[in-house]
Design a protein around this motif. Sequence first.
Motif, mmCIF file in Angstrom:
data_model
loop_
_atom_site.group_PDB
_atom_site.id
_atom_site.type_symbol
_atom_site.label_atom_id
_atom_site.label_comp_id
_atom_site.label_asym_id
_atom_site.label_seq_id
_atom_site.Cartn_x
_atom_site.Cartn_y
_atom_site.Cartn_z
ATOM 1 N N ALA A 151 0.840 -1.214 0.000
ATOM 2 C CA ALA A 151 0.000 0.000 0.000
ATOM 3 C C ALA A 151 0.868 1.255 0.000
ATOM 4 C CB ALA A 151 -0.933 -0.001 1.211
ATOM 5 N N ALA A 152 1.937 1.238 0.785
ATOM 6 C CA ALA A 152 2.771 2.442 0.906
ATOM 7 C C ALA A 152 3.522 2.715 -0.396
ATOM 8 C CB ALA A 152 3.755 2.283 2.064
ATOM 9 N N ILE A 153 4.077 1.670 -0.997
ATOM 10 C CA ILE A 153 4.820 1.872 -2.257
ATOM 11 C C ILE A 153 3.868 2.377 -3.346
ATOM 12 C CG2 ILE A 153 6.007 0.661 -4.133
ATOM 13 C CD1 ILE A 153 7.344 -1.073 -1.952
ATOM 14 N N LEU A 154 2.686 1.765 -3.429
ATOM 15 C CA LEU A 154 1.737 2.211 -4.462
ATOM 16 C C LEU A 154 1.299 3.653 -4.198
ATOM 17 C CD1 LEU A 154 -0.539 -0.924 -5.102
ATOM 18 C CD2 LEU A 154 1.563 -0.245 -6.265
ATOM 19 N N SER A 155 1.056 3.993 -2.945
ATOM 20 C CA SER A 155 0.615 5.362 -2.633
ATOM 21 C C SER A 155 1.691 6.372 -2.992
ATOM 22 C CB SER A 155 0.269 5.504 -1.147
ATOM 23 O OG SER A 155 -0.764 4.621 -0.813
ATOM 24 N N ALA A 156 2.954 6.028 -2.697
ATOM 25 C CA ALA A 156 4.056 6.934 -3.048
ATOM 26 C C ALA A 156 4.161 7.052 -4.569
ATOM 27 C CB ALA A 156 5.368 6.405 -2.461
ATOM 28 N N GLY A 157 4.012 5.933 -5.258
ATOM 29 C CA GLY A 157 4.088 5.945 -6.726
ATOM 30 C C GLY A 157 2.958 6.744 -7.334
ATOM 31 N N VAL A 158 1.763 6.602 -6.783
ATOM 32 C CA VAL A 158 0.608 7.367 -7.283
ATOM 33 C C VAL A 158 0.887 8.863 -7.154
ATOM 34 C CG1 VAL A 158 -1.780 8.016 -6.750
ATOM 35 C CG2 VAL A 158 -1.153 5.607 -6.897
ATOM 36 N N HIS A 159 1.475 9.252 -6.041
ATOM 37 C CA HIS A 159 1.791 10.668 -5.857
ATOM 38 C C HIS A 159 2.763 11.126 -6.946
ATOM 39 C CE1 HIS A 159 3.527 14.160 -3.355
ATOM 40 N NE2 HIS A 159 2.387 14.534 -3.885
ATOM 41 N N GLY A 160 3.754 10.285 -7.226
ATOM 42 C CA GLY A 160 4.705 10.606 -8.296
ATOM 43 C C GLY A 160 4.010 10.773 -9.636
ATOM 44 N N LEU A 161 3.040 9.898 -9.918
ATOM 45 C CA LEU A 161 2.307 9.978 -11.190
ATOM 46 C C LEU A 161 1.451 11.238 -11.244
ATOM 47 C CD1 LEU A 161 1.049 6.269 -11.405
ATOM 48 C CD2 LEU A 161 2.681 7.344 -12.972
ATOM 49 N N GLN A 162 0.742 11.498 -10.136
ATOM 50 C CA GLN A 162 -0.162 12.657 -10.134
ATOM 51 C C GLN A 162 0.589 13.959 -10.321
ATOM 52 O OE1 GLN A 162 -1.957 11.728 -6.383
ATOM 53 N NE2 GLN A 162 -3.893 11.071 -7.322
ATOM 54 N N GLU A 163 1.764 14.042 -9.705
ATOM 55 C CA GLU A 163 2.541 15.293 -9.787
ATOM 56 C C GLU A 163 3.539 15.267 -10.943
ATOM 57 O OE1 GLU A 163 2.323 17.836 -7.254
ATOM 58 O OE2 GLU A 163 0.524 16.717 -6.651
ATOM 59 N N ALA A 164 3.560 14.165 -11.706
ATOM 60 C CA ALA A 164 4.565 13.963 -12.765
ATOM 61 C C ALA A 164 5.955 14.314 -12.239
ATOM 62 C CB ALA A 164 4.209 14.776 -14.010
ATOM 63 N N LEU A 165 6.302 13.738 -11.090
ATOM 64 C CA LEU A 165 7.586 14.067 -10.455
ATOM 65 C C LEU A 165 8.743 13.642 -11.350
ATOM 66 C CD1 LEU A 165 6.987 13.002 -6.719
ATOM 67 C CD2 LEU A 165 6.873 15.298 -7.714
ATOM 68 N N ALA A 166 9.803 14.459 -11.332
ATOM 69 C CA ALA A 166 10.972 14.159 -12.167
ATOM 70 C C ALA A 166 11.913 13.228 -11.412
ATOM 71 C CB ALA A 166 11.691 15.453 -12.513
ATOM 72 N N LEU A 167 12.462 12.280 -12.145
ATOM 73 C CA LEU A 167 13.373 11.303 -11.550
ATOM 74 C C LEU A 167 14.800 11.836 -11.656
ATOM 75 C CD1 LEU A 167 13.397 8.390 -10.396
ATOM 76 C CD2 LEU A 167 13.723 7.573 -12.736
ATOM 77 N N PRO A 168 15.555 11.818 -10.538
ATOM 78 C CA PRO A 168 16.962 12.240 -10.646
ATOM 79 C C PRO A 168 17.748 11.256 -11.527
ATOM 80 C CG PRO A 168 16.427 11.475 -8.411
ATOM 81 C CD PRO A 168 15.167 11.432 -9.198
ATOM 82 N N ALA A 169 19.005 11.589 -11.799
ATOM 83 C CA ALA A 169 19.821 10.710 -12.661
ATOM 84 C C ALA A 169 20.011 9.352 -12.006
ATOM 85 C CB ALA A 169 21.180 11.367 -12.895
ATOM 86 N N ALA A 170 20.134 8.323 -12.849
ATOM 87 C CA ALA A 170 20.390 6.972 -12.343
ATOM 88 C C ALA A 170 21.767 6.925 -11.707
ATOM 89 C CB ALA A 170 20.326 5.979 -13.494
ATOM 90 N N PHE A 171 21.907 6.109 -10.669
ATOM 91 C CA PHE A 171 23.233 5.903 -10.102
ATOM 92 C C PHE A 171 23.853 4.668 -10.752
ATOM 93 C CE2 PHE A 171 26.416 4.194 -7.337
ATOM 94 C CZ PHE A 171 27.179 5.325 -7.077
ATOM 95 N N ALA A 172 25.083 4.809 -11.239
ATOM 96 C CA ALA A 172 25.770 3.667 -11.864
ATOM 97 C C ALA A 172 26.927 3.234 -10.974
ATOM 98 C CB ALA A 172 26.291 4.080 -13.239
ATOM 99 N N GLY A 173 27.142 1.948 -10.880
ATOM 100 C CA GLY A 173 28.270 1.445 -10.091
ATOM 101 C C GLY A 173 27.841 0.997 -8.709
ATOM 102 N N ASP A 174 28.827 0.789 -7.846
ATOM 103 C CA ASP A 174 28.576 0.268 -6.508
ATOM 104 C C ASP A 174 28.443 1.438 -5.544
ATOM 105 O OD1 ASP A 174 28.614 -0.913 -4.037
ATOM 106 O OD2 ASP A 174 30.391 -2.146 -4.396
ATOM 107 N N VAL A 175 27.276 1.564 -4.937
ATOM 108 C CA VAL A 175 27.049 2.686 -4.012
ATOM 109 C C VAL A 175 28.103 2.685 -2.903
ATOM 110 C CG1 VAL A 175 25.463 3.589 -2.269
ATOM 111 C CG2 VAL A 175 24.583 2.904 -4.503
ATOM 112 N N ALA A 176 28.495 1.486 -2.460
ATOM 113 C CA ALA A 176 29.446 1.414 -1.340
ATOM 114 C C ALA A 176 30.815 1.958 -1.738
ATOM 115 C CB ALA A 176 29.583 -0.034 -0.868
ATOM 116 N N ALA A 177 31.103 1.962 -3.062
ATOM 117 C CA ALA A 177 32.408 2.441 -3.520
ATOM 118 C C ALA A 177 32.272 3.785 -4.232
ATOM 119 C CB ALA A 177 33.024 1.403 -4.456
ATOM 120 N N ALA A 178 31.182 4.510 -3.932
ATOM 121 C CA ALA A 178 30.867 5.719 -4.697
ATOM 122 C C ALA A 178 31.899 6.821 -4.501
ATOM 123 C CB ALA A 178 29.487 6.228 -4.328
#
Length: 437
Positions: free
Chosen positions: A345-372
Amino acid sequence: MFDDDRPLTTVRVLFSDLHGVARGKDVPAAQFDRVAKSGLRFCAAVMGTDLRHNPVVGGEAGYPDMRAIPDLTTLAHLPWEPGVAACLADLRRPGTDDPEPTDPRAAVRRAVAELDALGFAAVVGPELEFYLCRAGETDGTRPTRFLDRLSMVYTVGPQADPDGIVRRLSEHLSRFGLDTVAANHEFCNSQYEINLREGPALAAADRAFWLKTAVKDVAALNGRVATFMGKPFNDQSGSGFHLHVSLQRDGRNAFDDPGDPDGVSPALRSFAAGVLRHAPALMALLNPTINAYRRLVPDSLAPTHANWGWDNRTTMVRVPPERGRGARLEVRVGDGSANPYLAVAAILSAGVHGLQEALALPAAFAGDVAAAGDAEPGLPLVRSLPAALDALEADDVLRARLAPELVDTFLALKRHEIVRHREWVSDWEVDEYLRHL
Ligand code: GLU
Ligand code: MG
């Protein structure tokens, strides 16, 4: 429907409390027709009771009743308990047909309705990891691991599952109708994973709830303890509850877009942006224990930042490589202690908010976060249950969508847990200090 030879003797009626624990009653088969019509009554304080059976919420109203109405579409024979069938129930306020506001299953229905109003239907695929331990044997604190051999990842057969419990489990769950697609030994010692086929959101949440309940039941029948606790062992990584999500529109996968250079649609991007925007509050529901935050550390295949990536298992939201019908995102942050209904329910509700507001997605992260290093891997995830609860309380969008009474009850329960923890002298403290100081 009941395919074993034993006559049906009992129907088990179950619902999820806010922890995701199955509560209910066993009804003699002869009584079930009556119960199917009028439901069963429970003290509603079960929804506000902590894991040490302290009723934290409910007393102020004098501990009134609620009704559990069996959902007969979920009725099925339990292959591991011959003669027993079980079904799920929806919770109602007594004397009304209104849902009990704290019913986690109702929260999924509300999120599904919101998506429906936008013309979408969610498809969800749950992946749950768990540890199997020996009942009645402890290392002083916790049950000992069932199998303590190294490097068993993706191993199947008697070496990984000497008593065939996991294989039987998977067969039982499949006969029960859970649409299990695979079972295997996971990365760590005595850790297993059973994957469920994706399906409509409510059915998927029901199946994840059944899976947790059934795995614990079948383990108990076999002298084992199964745990979905997020990080039960210091020397092994934790158990995730990964949720794969896509949206359907007009019979097509609305996350797929063959015309896009990356093959995914604006809907996937906005949905993912909604999940990232609400990450701090989502943590409270996806990682709802004090223990859960010990799993979210570098080099654990669990995320540490609110970020996303193309087929990147170090990020919170992974976009797997499949396109077409398989285009989807995977939310990797939750652990097995999450209530499947509240997680979905929480993930869908957050996603719905993103859809309703057409929220912009930041850039994808590439590589290993631990070695960022200096590369920016996104905002760090909240590091503790108290911080996550504060974020949930402050998140007006999620609070309203999940139902304020549900969220307030959850917050009260969990804050009570934190106070109890704060006041408890732990084994670590005793080991660390008692003999030295
Ligand atoms: N056990 C890891 C977790 O806690 C996930 C391992 C995997 O990618 O399957 O999320
Ligand atoms: Mg896994």
